[in-house]
Design a protein around this motif. Structure first.
Motif, PDB file in Angstrom:
ATOM      1  N   GLY A 176      59.851  29.944  37.927  1.00  0.00           N
ATOM      2  CA  GLY A 176      58.641  29.175  37.701  1.00  0.00           C
ATOM      3  C   GLY A 176      57.412  30.057  37.578  1.00  0.00           C
ATOM      4  O   GLY A 176      57.480  31.289  37.679  1.00  0.00           O
ATOM      5  N   ALA A 177      56.276  29.415  37.389  1.00  0.00           N
ATOM      6  CA  ALA A 177      55.015  30.138  37.187  1.00  0.00           C
ATOM      7  C   ALA A 177      54.538  30.819  38.460  1.00  0.00           C
ATOM      8  O   ALA A 177      53.948  31.900  38.410  1.00  0.00           O
ATOM      9  N   ARG A 178      54.757  30.184  39.592  1.00  0.00           N
ATOM     10  CA  ARG A 178      54.445  30.808  40.885  1.00  0.00           C
ATOM     11  C   ARG A 178      55.765  31.062  41.577  1.00  0.00           C
ATOM     12  O   ARG A 178      56.452  30.131  42.015  1.00  0.00           O
ATOM     13  N   HIS A 179      56.138  32.330  41.674  1.00  0.00           N
ATOM     14  CA  HIS A 179      57.513  32.691  41.999  1.00  0.00           C
ATOM     15  C   HIS A 179      57.592  33.599  43.227  1.00  0.00           C
ATOM     16  O   HIS A 179      56.763  34.494  43.414  1.00  0.00           O
ATOM     17  N   LEU A 180      58.628  33.367  44.029  1.00  0.00           N
ATOM     18  CA  LEU A 180      58.928  34.189  45.205  1.00  0.00           C
ATOM     19  C   LEU A 180      60.221  34.945  44.943  1.00  0.00           C
ATOM     20  O   LEU A 180      61.268  34.337  44.682  1.00  0.00           O
ATOM     21  N   GLU A 181      60.160  36.273  45.001  1.00  0.00           N
ATOM     22  CA  GLU A 181      61.326  37.134  44.772  1.00  0.00           C
ATOM     23  C   GLU A 181      61.743  37.754  46.104  1.00  0.00           C
ATOM     24  O   GLU A 181      60.988  38.517  46.715  1.00  0.00           O
ATOM     25  N   MET A 182      62.964  37.455  46.558  1.00  0.00           N
ATOM     26  CA  MET A 182      63.440  37.888  47.870  1.00  0.00           C
ATOM     27  C   MET A 182      64.557  38.919  47.705  1.00  0.00           C
ATOM     28  O   MET A 182      65.525  38.679  46.988  1.00  0.00           O
ATOM     29  N   GLY A 183      64.422  40.063  48.391  1.00  0.00           N
ATOM     30  CA  GLY A 183      65.393  41.128  48.208  1.00  0.00           C
ATOM     31  C   GLY A 183      65.264  41.683  46.805  1.00  0.00           C
ATOM     32  O   GLY A 183      66.100  41.458  45.941  1.00  0.00           O
ATOM     33  N   VAL A 184      64.202  42.445  46.549  1.00  0.00           N
ATOM     34  CA  VAL A 184      63.736  42.663  45.178  1.00  0.00           C
ATOM     35  C   VAL A 184      64.531  43.699  44.401  1.00  0.00           C
ATOM     36  O   VAL A 184      64.453  43.721  43.160  1.00  0.00           O
ATOM     37  N   GLY A 185      65.282  44.585  45.060  1.00  0.00           N
ATOM     38  CA  GLY A 185      66.036  45.591  44.324  1.00  0.00           C
ATOM     39  C   GLY A 185      65.117  46.466  43.493  1.00  0.00           C
ATOM     40  O   GLY A 185      64.146  47.040  43.985  1.00  0.00           O
ATOM     41  N   PRO A 224      52.791  26.618  48.349  1.00  0.00           N
ATOM     42  CA  PRO A 224      54.171  26.474  47.884  1.00  0.00           C
ATOM     43  C   PRO A 224      54.416  27.194  46.559  1.00  0.00           C
ATOM     44  O   PRO A 224      53.500  27.378  45.766  1.00  0.00           O
ATOM     45  N   PHE A 225      55.680  27.585  46.363  1.00  0.00           N
ATOM     46  CA  PHE A 225      56.087  28.259  45.140  1.00  0.00           C
ATOM     47  C   PHE A 225      56.844  27.286  44.233  1.00  0.00           C
ATOM     48  O   PHE A 225      57.449  26.326  44.702  1.00  0.00           O
ATOM     49  N   ASP A 226      56.828  27.587  42.955  1.00  0.00           N
ATOM     50  CA  ASP A 226      57.617  26.801  42.010  1.00  0.00           C
ATOM     51  C   ASP A 226      59.088  27.181  42.080  1.00  0.00           C
ATOM     52  O   ASP A 226      59.964  26.353  41.817  1.00  0.00           O
ATOM     53  N   SER A 227      59.350  28.441  42.421  1.00  0.00           N
ATOM     54  CA  SER A 227      60.734  28.926  42.466  1.00  0.00           C
ATOM     55  C   SER A 227      60.853  30.066  43.460  1.00  0.00           C
ATOM     56  O   SER A 227      59.871  30.738  43.782  1.00  0.00           O
ATOM     57  N   ALA A 275      61.717  26.125  52.484  1.00  0.00           N
ATOM     58  CA  ALA A 275      60.555  25.699  53.272  1.00  0.00           C
ATOM     59  C   ALA A 275      59.239  26.066  52.607  1.00  0.00           C
ATOM     60  O   ALA A 275      58.203  25.465  52.929  1.00  0.00           O
ATOM     61  N   VAL A 276      59.254  27.049  51.682  1.00  0.00           N
ATOM     62  CA  VAL A 276      58.002  27.468  51.044  1.00  0.00           C
ATOM     63  C   VAL A 276      57.985  27.139  49.552  1.00  0.00           C
ATOM     64  O   VAL A 276      57.081  27.558  48.829  1.00  0.00           O
ATOM     65  N   VAL A 277      58.974  26.382  49.094  1.00  0.00           N
ATOM     66  CA  VAL A 277      59.027  25.934  47.695  1.00  0.00           C
ATOM     67  C   VAL A 277      58.553  24.489  47.631  1.00  0.00           C
ATOM     68  O   VAL A 277      58.866  23.678  48.498  1.00  0.00           O
ATOM     69  N   LYS A 278      57.811  24.171  46.605  1.00  0.00           N
ATOM     70  CA  LYS A 278      57.260  22.827  46.475  1.00  0.00           C
ATOM     71  C   LYS A 278      58.371  21.803  46.236  1.00  0.00           C
ATOM     72  O   LYS A 278      59.460  22.156  45.756  1.00  0.00           O
ATOM     73  N   PRO A 279      58.144  20.529  46.539  1.00  0.00           N
ATOM     74  CA  PRO A 279      59.118  19.494  46.212  1.00  0.00           C
ATOM     75  C   PRO A 279      59.427  19.515  44.719  1.00  0.00           C
ATOM     76  O   PRO A 279      58.518  19.561  43.888  1.00  0.00           O
ATOM     77  N   GLY A 280      60.701  19.515  44.402  1.00  0.00           N
ATOM     78  CA  GLY A 280      61.090  19.587  42.996  1.00  0.00           C
ATOM     79  C   GLY A 280      61.216  21.003  42.473  1.00  0.00           C
ATOM     80  O   GLY A 280      61.615  21.214  41.325  1.00  0.00           O
ATOM     81  N   GLY A 281      60.857  21.999  43.304  1.00  0.00           N
ATOM     82  CA  GLY A 281      61.005  23.395  42.911  1.00  0.00           C
ATOM     83  C   GLY A 281      62.456  23.834  42.969  1.00  0.00           C
ATOM     84  O   GLY A 281      63.360  23.041  43.263  1.00  0.00           O
ATOM     85  N   ILE A 282      62.702  25.102  42.705  1.00  0.00           N
ATOM     86  CA  ILE A 282      64.071  25.604  42.610  1.00  0.00           C
ATOM     87  C   ILE A 282      64.240  26.853  43.468  1.00  0.00           C
ATOM     88  O   ILE A 282      63.422  27.765  43.425  1.00  0.00           O
ATOM     89  N   ARG A 285      72.115  27.320  42.489  1.00  0.00           N
ATOM     90  CA  ARG A 285      70.755  26.810  42.353  1.00  0.00           C
ATOM     91  C   ARG A 285      70.640  25.521  43.147  1.00  0.00           C
ATOM     92  O   ARG A 285      71.524  24.672  43.089  1.00  0.00           O
ATOM     93  N   VAL A 286      69.568  25.389  43.925  1.00  0.00           N
ATOM     94  CA  VAL A 286      69.329  24.168  44.702  1.00  0.00           C
ATOM     95  C   VAL A 286      67.902  23.700  44.469  1.00  0.00           C
ATOM     96  O   VAL A 286      67.016  24.512  44.152  1.00  0.00           O
ATOM     97  N   ARG A 287      67.693  22.417  44.629  1.00  0.00           N
ATOM     98  CA  ARG A 287      66.360  21.827  44.594  1.00  0.00           C
ATOM     99  C   ARG A 287      66.073  21.210  45.959  1.00  0.00           C
ATOM    100  O   ARG A 287      66.725  20.243  46.351  1.00  0.00           O
ATOM    101  N   PRO A 288      65.172  21.799  46.729  1.00  0.00           N
ATOM    102  CA  PRO A 288      64.870  21.278  48.077  1.00  0.00           C
ATOM    103  C   PRO A 288      64.377  19.838  48.035  1.00  0.00           C
ATOM    104  O   PRO A 288      63.727  19.457  47.056  1.00  0.00           O
TER     105      PRO A 288
END
Length: 213
Positions: free
Chosen positions: A48-57, A112-115, A141-148, A210-213
């Motif tokens: 998404g446009a506002r994105h969280l990258e975890m374990g970035v490599g 919240p993040f989009d993804s 917990a930090v992704v918006k409703p409907g985010g991925i 892929r999950v949608r919270p």
């Protein structure tokens, strides 16, 4: 905590310089039997446009991503400062925020993040795959409703594992690089079932989810 540190310690500056070739062009297609293009397709379809990258490599996937906007805002989260710095340089054309944190704990980020993405992260984290479900919940917990929330991981059971892949996993687990000797497809399904909407695809011994919270 020692095992957590061991799983990320290999990502030093000298290793990161040849990581993309060794992983994306050698172990991915020849050992794990999942071309990196499969993971990139999931990434492009989910980011998404506002994105969280975890374990970035090395930041390979976001660097090659088709973001939905020309100016995405990206927050990078990793316990190791070396890949954080490496990835930030690689993504210098984007607005990035660097956060050093343990993904097994609640994330100290501003949502919240989009993804949120966690590609090839879970198999480096100690514990059973069910234990690692907390990482998905922390992301959700930090992704918006409907985010991925999406990602990929290498499993050791209930999936096709070639003899050469089994040998490499054994070596990596013995060295503390991997912690996936208890990571099963059934266990991952259990984790994903905690979300109302989820999708799981297996390519070789790699699970793409892929999950949608």
């Amino acid at each position: 905590m020692d095992d957590v540190l061991a799983g990320q310690a290999i990502y030093r500056k000298d290793v990161l310089s040849f990581y993309d070739f060794s992983v994306n062009h050698v172990t991915m297609p020849w050992f794990w039997r999942c071309p990196v293009a499969e993971v990139q397709s999931l990434y492009d379809a989910s980011v998404g446009a506002r994105h969280l990258e975890m374990g970035v490599g090395t930041g390979y996937l976001p660097a090659h991503a088709q973001f939905p906007v020309p100016d995405p805002r990206i927050t990078l989260v990793d316990l190791n400062p070396a890949p954080l710095a490496y990835t930030a340089r690689r993504l210098s054309q984007y607005a990035t925020t660097l956060v050093r944190a343990n993904v097994l704990e609640p994330l100290p980020v501003q949502g919240p993040f989009d993804s949120a993405a966690m590609n090839f992260l879970l198999h480096c984290v100690p514990g059973s795959i069910e234990d690692k479900g907390v990482i998905l919940r922390n992301a959700a917990a930090v992704v918006k409703p409907g985010g991925i929330v999406f990602g990929s991981t290498i499993l050791s059971s209930d999936v096709p594992v070639t003899p050469q892949a089994r040998l490499l996993m054994k070596v990596f687990n013995a060295r503390g690089i991997f912690h996936n000797d208890r990571d099963t497809l059934a266990g991952l399904r259990t984790v994903l079932s905690g979300f109302d909407r989820h999708k799981l695809v297996v390519r070789g011994c790699v699970a793409l989810f892929r999950v949608r919270p």
